[in-house]
Design a protein around this motif. Structure first.
Motif, PDB file in Angstrom:
ATOM      1  N   THR A  30       8.020 -74.176  -1.389  1.00  0.00           N
ATOM      2  CA  THR A  30       8.241 -73.840  -2.797  1.00  0.00           C
ATOM      3  C   THR A  30       8.123 -75.096  -3.669  1.00  0.00           C
ATOM      4  O   THR A  30       7.489 -75.091  -4.718  1.00  0.00           O
ATOM      5  N   GLN A  31       8.735 -76.169  -3.183  1.00  0.00           N
ATOM      6  CA  GLN A  31       8.724 -77.405  -3.957  1.00  0.00           C
ATOM      7  C   GLN A  31       7.311 -77.993  -4.049  1.00  0.00           C
ATOM      8  O   GLN A  31       6.886 -78.483  -5.101  1.00  0.00           O
ATOM      9  N   LYS A  34       5.195 -75.947  -6.484  1.00  0.00           N
ATOM     10  CA  LYS A  34       5.545 -76.247  -7.865  1.00  0.00           C
ATOM     11  C   LYS A  34       4.881 -77.565  -8.295  1.00  0.00           C
ATOM     12  O   LYS A  34       4.286 -77.664  -9.364  1.00  0.00           O
ATOM     13  N   PHE A  35       4.977 -78.546  -7.425  1.00  0.00           N
ATOM     14  CA  PHE A  35       4.383 -79.859  -7.678  1.00  0.00           C
ATOM     15  C   PHE A  35       2.864 -79.741  -7.861  1.00  0.00           C
ATOM     16  O   PHE A  35       2.283 -80.300  -8.796  1.00  0.00           O
ATOM     17  N   LEU A  38       1.796 -77.869 -11.139  1.00  0.00           N
ATOM     18  CA  LEU A  38       1.946 -78.667 -12.350  1.00  0.00           C
ATOM     19  C   LEU A  38       0.680 -79.472 -12.633  1.00  0.00           C
ATOM     20  O   LEU A  38       0.335 -79.734 -13.775  1.00  0.00           O
ATOM     21  N   LYS A  79      -0.490 -85.121  -1.991  1.00  0.00           N
ATOM     22  CA  LYS A  79      -0.987 -85.940  -3.103  1.00  0.00           C
ATOM     23  C   LYS A  79      -2.463 -86.269  -2.920  1.00  0.00           C
ATOM     24  O   LYS A  79      -3.244 -86.159  -3.860  1.00  0.00           O
ATOM     25  N   PHE A 145      13.748 -81.618 -16.446  1.00  0.00           N
ATOM     26  CA  PHE A 145      12.587 -82.506 -16.274  1.00  0.00           C
ATOM     27  C   PHE A 145      11.297 -81.690 -16.216  1.00  0.00           C
ATOM     28  O   PHE A 145      10.302 -82.000 -16.887  1.00  0.00           O
ATOM     29  N   ASP A 146      11.292 -80.620 -15.430  1.00  0.00           N
ATOM     30  CA  ASP A 146      10.130 -79.730 -15.339  1.00  0.00           C
ATOM     31  C   ASP A 146       9.773 -79.134 -16.687  1.00  0.00           C
ATOM     32  O   ASP A 146       8.612 -79.081 -17.066  1.00  0.00           O
ATOM     33  N   PHE A 160      -0.498 -88.129 -17.400  1.00  0.00           N
ATOM     34  CA  PHE A 160       0.798 -88.675 -16.981  1.00  0.00           C
ATOM     35  C   PHE A 160       1.035 -88.425 -15.488  1.00  0.00           C
ATOM     36  O   PHE A 160       1.452 -89.318 -14.753  1.00  0.00           O
ATOM     37  N   GLU A 164       1.674 -91.161 -12.713  1.00  0.00           N
ATOM     38  CA  GLU A 164       3.032 -91.335 -12.187  1.00  0.00           C
ATOM     39  C   GLU A 164       3.328 -90.553 -10.912  1.00  0.00           C
ATOM     40  O   GLU A 164       4.099 -91.007 -10.093  1.00  0.00           O
ATOM     41  N   PHE A 165       2.740 -89.405 -10.765  1.00  0.00           N
ATOM     42  CA  PHE A 165       3.012 -88.612  -9.556  1.00  0.00           C
ATOM     43  C   PHE A 165       2.016 -88.952  -8.442  1.00  0.00           C
ATOM     44  O   PHE A 165       2.383 -89.140  -7.307  1.00  0.00           O
TER      45      PHE A 165
ATOM     46  N   LEU B  47      11.797 -93.584 -16.305  1.00  0.00           N
ATOM     47  CA  LEU B  47      10.831 -92.480 -16.204  1.00  0.00           C
ATOM     48  C   LEU B  47       9.949 -92.661 -14.971  1.00  0.00           C
ATOM     49  O   LEU B  47       9.650 -91.704 -14.264  1.00  0.00           O
ATOM     50  N   ARG B  48       9.538 -93.908 -14.747  1.00  0.00           N
ATOM     51  CA  ARG B  48       8.702 -94.168 -13.574  1.00  0.00           C
ATOM     52  C   ARG B  48       9.467 -93.874 -12.286  1.00  0.00           C
ATOM     53  O   ARG B  48       8.946 -93.216 -11.389  1.00  0.00           O
ATOM     54  N   SER B  51       9.879 -90.168 -11.764  1.00  0.00           N
ATOM     55  CA  SER B  51       8.637 -89.524 -11.318  1.00  0.00           C
ATOM     56  C   SER B  51       8.420 -89.770  -9.835  1.00  0.00           C
ATOM     57  O   SER B  51       7.945 -88.899  -9.114  1.00  0.00           O
ATOM     58  N   LYS B  52       8.768 -90.970  -9.397  1.00  0.00           N
ATOM     59  CA  LYS B  52       8.633 -91.290  -7.967  1.00  0.00           C
ATOM     60  C   LYS B  52       9.594 -90.468  -7.128  1.00  0.00           C
ATOM     61  O   LYS B  52       9.277 -90.083  -6.002  1.00  0.00           O
ATOM     62  N   TYR B  54      10.597 -87.537  -7.831  1.00  0.00           N
ATOM     63  CA  TYR B  54      10.358 -86.103  -8.032  1.00  0.00           C
ATOM     64  C   TYR B  54      10.133 -85.369  -6.715  1.00  0.00           C
ATOM     65  O   TYR B  54      10.719 -84.335  -6.459  1.00  0.00           O
ATOM     66  N   THR B  55       9.285 -85.928  -5.883  1.00  0.00           N
ATOM     67  CA  THR B  55       8.960 -85.236  -4.637  1.00  0.00           C
ATOM     68  C   THR B  55      10.028 -85.462  -3.573  1.00  0.00           C
ATOM     69  O   THR B  55       9.964 -84.886  -2.496  1.00  0.00           O
ATOM     70  N   GLU B  59      15.574 -80.009  -3.207  1.00  0.00           N
ATOM     71  CA  GLU B  59      14.988 -78.809  -3.794  1.00  0.00           C
ATOM     72  C   GLU B  59      16.093 -77.827  -4.189  1.00  0.00           C
ATOM     73  O   GLU B  59      17.122 -77.759  -3.529  1.00  0.00           O
ATOM     74  N   PRO B  60      15.867 -77.099  -5.271  1.00  0.00           N
ATOM     75  CA  PRO B  60      16.874 -76.132  -5.692  1.00  0.00           C
ATOM     76  C   PRO B  60      17.119 -75.111  -4.583  1.00  0.00           C
ATOM     77  O   PRO B  60      16.193 -74.706  -3.900  1.00  0.00           O
ATOM     78  N   GLU B  62      17.377 -71.775  -2.870  1.00  0.00           N
ATOM     79  CA  GLU B  62      16.845 -70.436  -3.123  1.00  0.00           C
ATOM     80  C   GLU B  62      17.985 -69.446  -2.945  1.00  0.00           C
ATOM     81  O   GLU B  62      18.565 -69.353  -1.880  1.00  0.00           O
TER      82      GLU B  62
END
Lengths: 209, 63
Positions: A30-31, A34-35, A38, A79, A145-146, A160, A164-165, B47-48, B51-52, B54-55, B59-60, B62
């Motif tokens: 799921t994650q 989503k990634f 985006l 990625k 954030f999303d 962006f 960044e990702f 922010l940087r 973003s790093k 993020y992955t 995870e939320p 379910e």
């Protein structure tokens, strides 16, 4: 040798258990999806990339006995797949052709944030962000954030996220997206301005406003 | 003297390219006296980092 492909079945059981942990695999998928969505704004392409990344990961599962290491690794595969996809997609939707979005092709945001003399508008001065490192553990933070990412105009969001990702460097993004270095720098600046503003308004200053 | 508008752009570009010595000096002179821009600079770094992570974020659940 006919059994060259069965190494997967012979993987150590603790490694295999990563995939047997249904809750973990489902949440990870799921994650990842989503990634991917985006960045590649096409559900089918995103699904395919995630599927391929999961498959590559499964084929080398014996190397990863720990879920955390596995997760970092599977995302690095994803990625690379997304970078490939974006390269192929170049001719269809290079960022140079994407919309800047309403109110943004002009300098509306900049005008909103800064006085004519180039100083911050009083209300818009950045406030201190408390403990952003704690928020990384907070699901609500990532929802905000999303939402802030998705609220970026398509072009801003895409560049962006590439920077960044996917951690692509400037020359590669410029080449891929047919934008000049100065235009990329300005776009990233504006994307960060907006993202910063959005996070401050909806997260960091929420209690005090 | 550099204004906040230019300073914030420099603080963003710093993440994408090496600044020239002249840019660095001008930026340092500005941020020395401008606390909102200092905050802004820290937030660009945040922010940087965000973003790093993020992955790597949890995870939320379910439900």
């Amino acid at each position: 040798m006919t059994n060259a492909n069965i190494s997967v079945e012979m993987a150590p059981s603790e490694a295999e258990s990563i995939f047997q942990d249904v809750a973990f695999t489902k949440a990870l998928r799921t994650q990842m999806l989503k990634f991917a969505k985006l960045q590649v704004r096409d559900s089918q392409l995103a699904e395919d990339a995630v599927q391929e990344a999961m498959l590559s990961a499964y084929q080398h599962i014996d190397r990863f006995a720990r879920q955390a290491a596995f997760k970092t690794w599977v995302f690095s595969i994803l990625k690379n797949k997304l970078i490939d996809l974006l390269r192929k997609e170049k001719r269809h939707t290079a960022a140079s052709q994407l919309e800047e979005g309403p109110n943004l092709s002009g300098d509306a945001l900049i005008e909103h944030l800064f006085e004519e003399n180039g100083h911050w508008q009083q209300d818009e001065r950045p406030k201190k962000w408390d403990q952003p490192d704690h928020d990384v553990e907070n699901d609500d933070f990532w929802r905000i954030f999303d939402a802030c990412l998705e609220a970026l105009p398509a072009k801003y969001g895409r560049l962006f996220m590439m920077r960044e990702f996917l951690e692509m460097d400037t020359p590669e993004i410029c080449h891929n997206e047919e934008v000049s270095v100065s235009s990329l720098n300005v776009t990233l600046y504006r994307a960060r301005l907006r993202l910063r503003e959005c996070l401050e308004d909806h997260w960091f200053q929420k209690e005090t406003s | 003297m550099m204004k906040c508008k230019q300073a914030t752009q420099m603080l963003s570009e710093k993440l994408d390219r090496p600044l020239s010595n002249k840019e660095k000096i001008n930026l340092a002179m500005h941020t020395a006296i401008c606390s909102p821009c200092r905050q802004f600079g820290r937030q660009m770094e945040t922010l940087r980092e965000l973003s790093k992570s993020y992955t790597k974020a949890k995870e939320p659940e379910e439900k």
